[in-house]
Design a protein around this motif. Structure first.
Motif, PDB file in Angstrom:
ATOM      1  N   GLY A 132       0.775  -1.227   0.000  1.00 32.07           N
ATOM      2  CA  GLY A 132       0.000   0.000   0.000  1.00 32.07           C
ATOM      3  C   GLY A 132       0.807   1.278   0.000  1.00 32.07           C
ATOM      4  N   ARG A 133       2.137   1.158  -0.050  1.00 31.30           N
ATOM      5  CA  ARG A 133       2.982   2.362  -0.032  1.00 31.30           C
ATOM      6  C   ARG A 133       3.127   2.942  -1.430  1.00 31.30           C
ATOM      7  N   ILE A 134       3.241   4.265  -1.475  1.00 32.39           N
ATOM      8  CA  ILE A 134       3.574   4.965  -2.706  1.00 32.39           C
ATOM      9  C   ILE A 134       5.029   4.635  -3.022  1.00 32.39           C
ATOM     10  N   ALA A 135       5.316   4.349  -4.282  1.00 36.47           N
ATOM     11  CA  ALA A 135       6.658   3.890  -4.656  1.00 36.47           C
ATOM     12  C   ALA A 135       7.677   5.021  -4.818  1.00 36.47           C
ATOM     13  N   PHE A 136       7.214   6.237  -4.969  1.00 38.19           N
ATOM     14  CA  PHE A 136       8.147   7.362  -5.087  1.00 38.19           C
ATOM     15  C   PHE A 136       8.846   7.616  -3.753  1.00 38.19           C
ATOM     16  N   ALA A 137       9.991   8.284  -3.827  1.00 43.32           N
ATOM     17  CA  ALA A 137      10.698   8.659  -2.606  1.00 43.32           C
ATOM     18  C   ALA A 137       9.805   9.591  -1.786  1.00 43.32           C
ATOM     19  N   GLN A 182       0.983  11.864  -6.288  1.00 40.76           N
ATOM     20  CA  GLN A 182       0.208  10.632  -6.189  1.00 40.76           C
ATOM     21  C   GLN A 182      -0.718  10.680  -4.979  1.00 40.76           C
ATOM     22  N   ALA A 183      -0.210  11.126  -3.850  1.00 39.16           N
ATOM     23  CA  ALA A 183      -1.042  11.242  -2.655  1.00 39.16           C
ATOM     24  C   ALA A 183      -2.186  12.221  -2.893  1.00 39.16           C
ATOM     25  N   ARG A 184      -1.914  13.345  -3.547  1.00 38.95           N
ATOM     26  CA  ARG A 184      -2.944  14.342  -3.832  1.00 38.95           C
ATOM     27  C   ARG A 184      -4.040  13.760  -4.716  1.00 38.95           C
ATOM     28  N   ARG A 185      -3.639  13.053  -5.774  1.00 32.40           N
ATOM     29  CA  ARG A 185      -4.619  12.464  -6.690  1.00 32.40           C
ATOM     30  C   ARG A 185      -5.468  11.399  -6.005  1.00 32.40           C
ATOM     31  N   LEU A 186      -4.837  10.574  -5.190  1.00 28.91           N
ATOM     32  CA  LEU A 186      -5.596   9.548  -4.476  1.00 28.91           C
ATOM     33  C   LEU A 186      -6.595  10.178  -3.511  1.00 28.91           C
TER      34      LEU A 186
END
Length: 111
Positions: free
Chosen positions: A63-68, A77-81
Motif C-alpha cells: 500500500g505504499r507509494i513507490a516514489f521517494a 500521487q497522494a494528492r490524486r488519491l
C-alpha cells in the motif's frame, strides 16, 4: 484474434482500476495475464506519457507509494488519491485483498 502486447494489456488493466480504488503492481500484472511481472508494470508506468492514465492508483503491494517520500511524484500521487476519496496516511493506503477477477472487483458485492 490478435493478442495484445504485454504493454497494452498492462495499460488496459491500469485503466480498468475504478476511481477511488487502488491495486498493487503485482495485481495489475495478474489482471493483465502476466503474473509475476510486477517490475514490468513499474517499467511501463515509468515510461508512460499518457496524462489520462490513472497511474496514481497503482501502489506497492503493502500500500505504499513507490516514489521517494515527499518527492514531487510522491506528493502528486497522494494528492490524486485523496481527490478520489482514498485515505492516504504517511504515504500508505490500506490495501484490501484483491478480488479473484476484474468482473468481481467491479460488479461484485462491496466488502
Amino acid at each position: 484474434m490478435d493478442q495484445l502486447s504485454a504493454e497494452a494489456r498492462i495499460l488496459a488493466a491500469i485503466r480498468a482500476i475504478p476511481r477511488g480504488r487502488v491495486a498493487g503492481y503485482g495485481e495489475v500484472a495478474r489482471r493483465a495475464g502476466l503474473p509475476g511481472r510486477a517490475r514490468l508494470v513499474a517499467r511501463i508506468l515509468a515510461g508512460n506519457g499518457d496524462d489520462a492514465l490513472p497511474w496514481h492508483r497503482v501502489l506497492r503491494s503493502d500500500g505504499r507509494i513507490a516514489f521517494a517520500e515527499n518527492s514531487r511524484g510522491w506528493r502528486e500521487q497522494a494528492r490524486r488519491l485523496r481527490a478520489e476519496g482514498v485515505e492516504v496516511v504517511r504515504g500508505r493506503v490500506r490495501m484490501v485483498r484483491p478480488d479473484a477477477d476484474l468482473d468481481a472487483a467491479l460488479w461484485g458485492p462491496s466488502a
